[in-house]
Design a protein around this motif. Structure first.
Motif, PDB file in Angstrom:
ATOM      1  N   VAL A   8      40.282  52.506  36.430  1.00  0.00           N
ATOM      2  CA  VAL A   8      41.178  52.679  37.573  1.00  0.00           C
ATOM      3  C   VAL A   8      40.396  53.221  38.762  1.00  0.00           C
ATOM      4  CG1 VAL A   8      43.239  53.865  38.410  1.00  0.00           C
ATOM      5  CG2 VAL A   8      43.104  53.111  36.025  1.00  0.00           C
ATOM      6  N   GLY A   9      40.561  52.579  39.894  1.00  0.00           N
ATOM      7  CA  GLY A   9      39.941  53.032  41.132  1.00  0.00           C
ATOM      8  C   GLY A   9      41.011  53.326  42.161  1.00  0.00           C
ATOM      9  N   PRO A  10      40.611  53.756  43.337  1.00  0.00           N
ATOM     10  CA  PRO A  10      41.588  54.089  44.371  1.00  0.00           C
ATOM     11  C   PRO A  10      42.332  52.869  44.920  1.00  0.00           C
ATOM     12  CG  PRO A  10      39.361  54.251  45.239  1.00  0.00           C
ATOM     13  CD  PRO A  10      39.238  54.001  43.764  1.00  0.00           C
ATOM     14  N   ARG A  11      41.722  51.696  44.822  1.00  0.00           N
ATOM     15  CA  ARG A  11      42.332  50.486  45.372  1.00  0.00           C
ATOM     16  C   ARG A  11      42.864  49.556  44.290  1.00  0.00           C
ATOM     17  NH1 ARG A  11      38.763  48.601  49.526  1.00  0.00           N
ATOM     18  NH2 ARG A  11      40.062  49.931  50.811  1.00  0.00           N
ATOM     19  N   MET A  12      42.201  49.539  43.133  1.00  0.00           N
ATOM     20  CA  MET A  12      42.597  48.610  42.075  1.00  0.00           C
ATOM     21  C   MET A  12      42.032  49.061  40.740  1.00  0.00           C
ATOM     22  SD  MET A  12      40.147  45.384  42.849  1.00  0.00           S
ATOM     23  CE  MET A  12      38.435  45.415  42.382  1.00  0.00           C
ATOM     24  N   SER A  13      42.590  48.504  39.692  1.00  0.00           N
ATOM     25  CA  SER A  13      42.055  48.676  38.344  1.00  0.00           C
ATOM     26  C   SER A  13      41.251  47.427  38.011  1.00  0.00           C
ATOM     27  CB  SER A  13      43.192  48.836  37.335  1.00  0.00           C
ATOM     28  OG  SER A  13      43.928  50.001  37.600  1.00  0.00           O
ATOM     29  N   GLN A  14      40.212  47.581  37.206  1.00  0.00           N
ATOM     30  CA  GLN A  14      39.409  46.421  36.815  1.00  0.00           C
ATOM     31  C   GLN A  14      40.150  45.534  35.819  1.00  0.00           C
ATOM     32  OE1 GLN A  14      36.504  45.369  38.241  1.00  0.00           O
ATOM     33  NE2 GLN A  14      37.094  46.977  39.663  1.00  0.00           N
ATOM     34  N   ALA A  15      41.047  46.147  35.045  1.00  0.00           N
ATOM     35  CA  ALA A  15      41.875  45.378  34.108  1.00  0.00           C
ATOM     36  C   ALA A  15      43.192  46.112  33.902  1.00  0.00           C
ATOM     37  CB  ALA A  15      41.166  45.193  32.778  1.00  0.00           C
ATOM     38  N   VAL A  16      44.231  45.349  33.633  1.00  0.00           N
ATOM     39  CA  VAL A  16      45.553  45.908  33.334  1.00  0.00           C
ATOM     40  C   VAL A  16      46.087  45.179  32.107  1.00  0.00           C
ATOM     41  CG1 VAL A  16      47.917  46.230  34.146  1.00  0.00           C
ATOM     42  CG2 VAL A  16      46.010  46.469  35.755  1.00  0.00           C
ATOM     43  N   VAL A  17      46.548  45.964  31.136  1.00  0.00           N
ATOM     44  CA  VAL A  17      47.131  45.409  29.925  1.00  0.00           C
ATOM     45  C   VAL A  17      48.632  45.655  29.965  1.00  0.00           C
ATOM     46  CG1 VAL A  17      47.161  45.483  27.403  1.00  0.00           C
ATOM     47  CG2 VAL A  17      45.013  45.928  28.640  1.00  0.00           C
ATOM     48  N   HIS A  18      49.399  44.587  29.833  1.00  0.00           N
ATOM     49  CA  HIS A  18      50.853  44.677  29.804  1.00  0.00           C
ATOM     50  C   HIS A  18      51.334  43.807  28.652  1.00  0.00           C
ATOM     51  CE1 HIS A  18      55.001  43.516  31.105  1.00  0.00           C
ATOM     52  NE2 HIS A  18      55.061  44.825  31.193  1.00  0.00           N
ATOM     53  N   GLY A  19      51.981  44.423  27.708  1.00  0.00           N
ATOM     54  CA  GLY A  19      52.396  43.666  26.522  1.00  0.00           C
ATOM     55  C   GLY A  19      51.179  43.144  25.795  1.00  0.00           C
ATOM     56  N   LYS A  20      51.130  41.855  25.572  1.00  0.00           N
ATOM     57  CA  LYS A  20      50.007  41.217  24.876  1.00  0.00           C
ATOM     58  C   LYS A  20      49.098  40.459  25.840  1.00  0.00           C
ATOM     59  CE  LYS A  20      50.645  41.797  20.382  1.00  0.00           C
ATOM     60  NZ  LYS A  20      49.562  42.295  19.547  1.00  0.00           N
ATOM     61  N   THR A  21      49.162  40.813  27.134  1.00  0.00           N
ATOM     62  CA  THR A  21      48.391  40.100  28.144  1.00  0.00           C
ATOM     63  C   THR A  21      47.464  41.058  28.879  1.00  0.00           C
ATOM     64  OG1 THR A  21      50.278  38.613  28.415  1.00  0.00           O
ATOM     65  CG2 THR A  21      48.574  38.505  30.088  1.00  0.00           C
ATOM     66  N   VAL A  22      46.242  40.595  29.133  1.00  0.00           N
ATOM     67  CA  VAL A  22      45.234  41.361  29.864  1.00  0.00           C
ATOM     68  C   VAL A  22      44.927  40.620  31.164  1.00  0.00           C
ATOM     69  CG1 VAL A  22      42.911  42.325  29.805  1.00  0.00           C
ATOM     70  CG2 VAL A  22      44.218  42.106  27.676  1.00  0.00           C
ATOM     71  N   TYR A  23      45.036  41.318  32.270  1.00  0.00           N
ATOM     72  CA  TYR A  23      44.768  40.755  33.591  1.00  0.00           C
ATOM     73  C   TYR A  23      43.499  41.410  34.129  1.00  0.00           C
ATOM     74  CZ  TYR A  23      49.701  39.584  33.097  1.00  0.00           C
ATOM     75  OH  TYR A  23      50.914  39.127  32.628  1.00  0.00           O
ATOM     76  N   LEU A  24      42.478  40.629  34.408  1.00  0.00           N
ATOM     77  CA  LEU A  24      41.251  41.160  34.983  1.00  0.00           C
ATOM     78  C   LEU A  24      41.235  40.943  36.482  1.00  0.00           C
ATOM     79  CD1 LEU A  24      40.401  41.280  32.019  1.00  0.00           C
ATOM     80  CD2 LEU A  24      38.164  40.437  32.711  1.00  0.00           C
ATOM     81  N   ALA A  25      40.777  41.960  37.203  1.00  0.00           N
ATOM     82  CA  ALA A  25      40.573  41.831  38.641  1.00  0.00           C
ATOM     83  C   ALA A  25      39.412  40.866  38.878  1.00  0.00           C
ATOM     84  CB  ALA A  25      40.243  43.193  39.240  1.00  0.00           C
TER      85      ALA A  25
END
Length: 117
Positions: A8-25
């Motif tokens: 987690v950074g001040p502007r964005m996270s490098q990855a976010v996990v929600h449920g069974k899905t991973v979203y990479l910046a």
């Protein structure tokens, strides 16, 4: 459903996990002085690391977006991509030319992956 944020950074996270899905910046090279192939290889390594931190791997990537500063470098980027992507588990993918955040960046890659069941 819970949300877990990675790096987690001040502007964005490098990855976010929600449920069974991973979203990479969108990932760019740590060493932007490298060639397109070099930047692509660095980025793919960063993706491997982020996916492992999230609990998954490149065989579970669902979708990838790739931005190139110059579409003429498509084959150079694909040389690294083809060596890295697991055959039989290739994701849906889009590649386009775009002006990136800084002129030294030649490649940016973002992806969405599934967590194992």
């Amino acid at each position: 459903m819970s949300i877990r944020r990675i790096d987690v950074g001040p502007r964005m996270s490098q990855a976010v996990v929600h449920g069974k899905t991973v979203y990479l910046a969108g990932q760019v090279a740590a060493d932007p002085t490298a060639t397109v192939a070099g930047q692509t290889k660095q980025i793919l390594g960063q993706i491997d690391t982020l996916l492992a931190t999230a609990g998954t791997d490149k065989t579970r990537i669902l979708s990838t977006n790739i931005w190139l500063a110059d579409i003429a470098t498509f084959a150079e980027m694909n040389g690294e991509w083809d060596a890295w992507v697991p055959q039989g588990n290739t994701p849906a993918r889009a590649t386009t030319e775009a002006r990136l955040a800084a002129p030294q960046y030649k490649v940016e890659i973002a992806c969405i992956a599934a967590l194992p069941d």
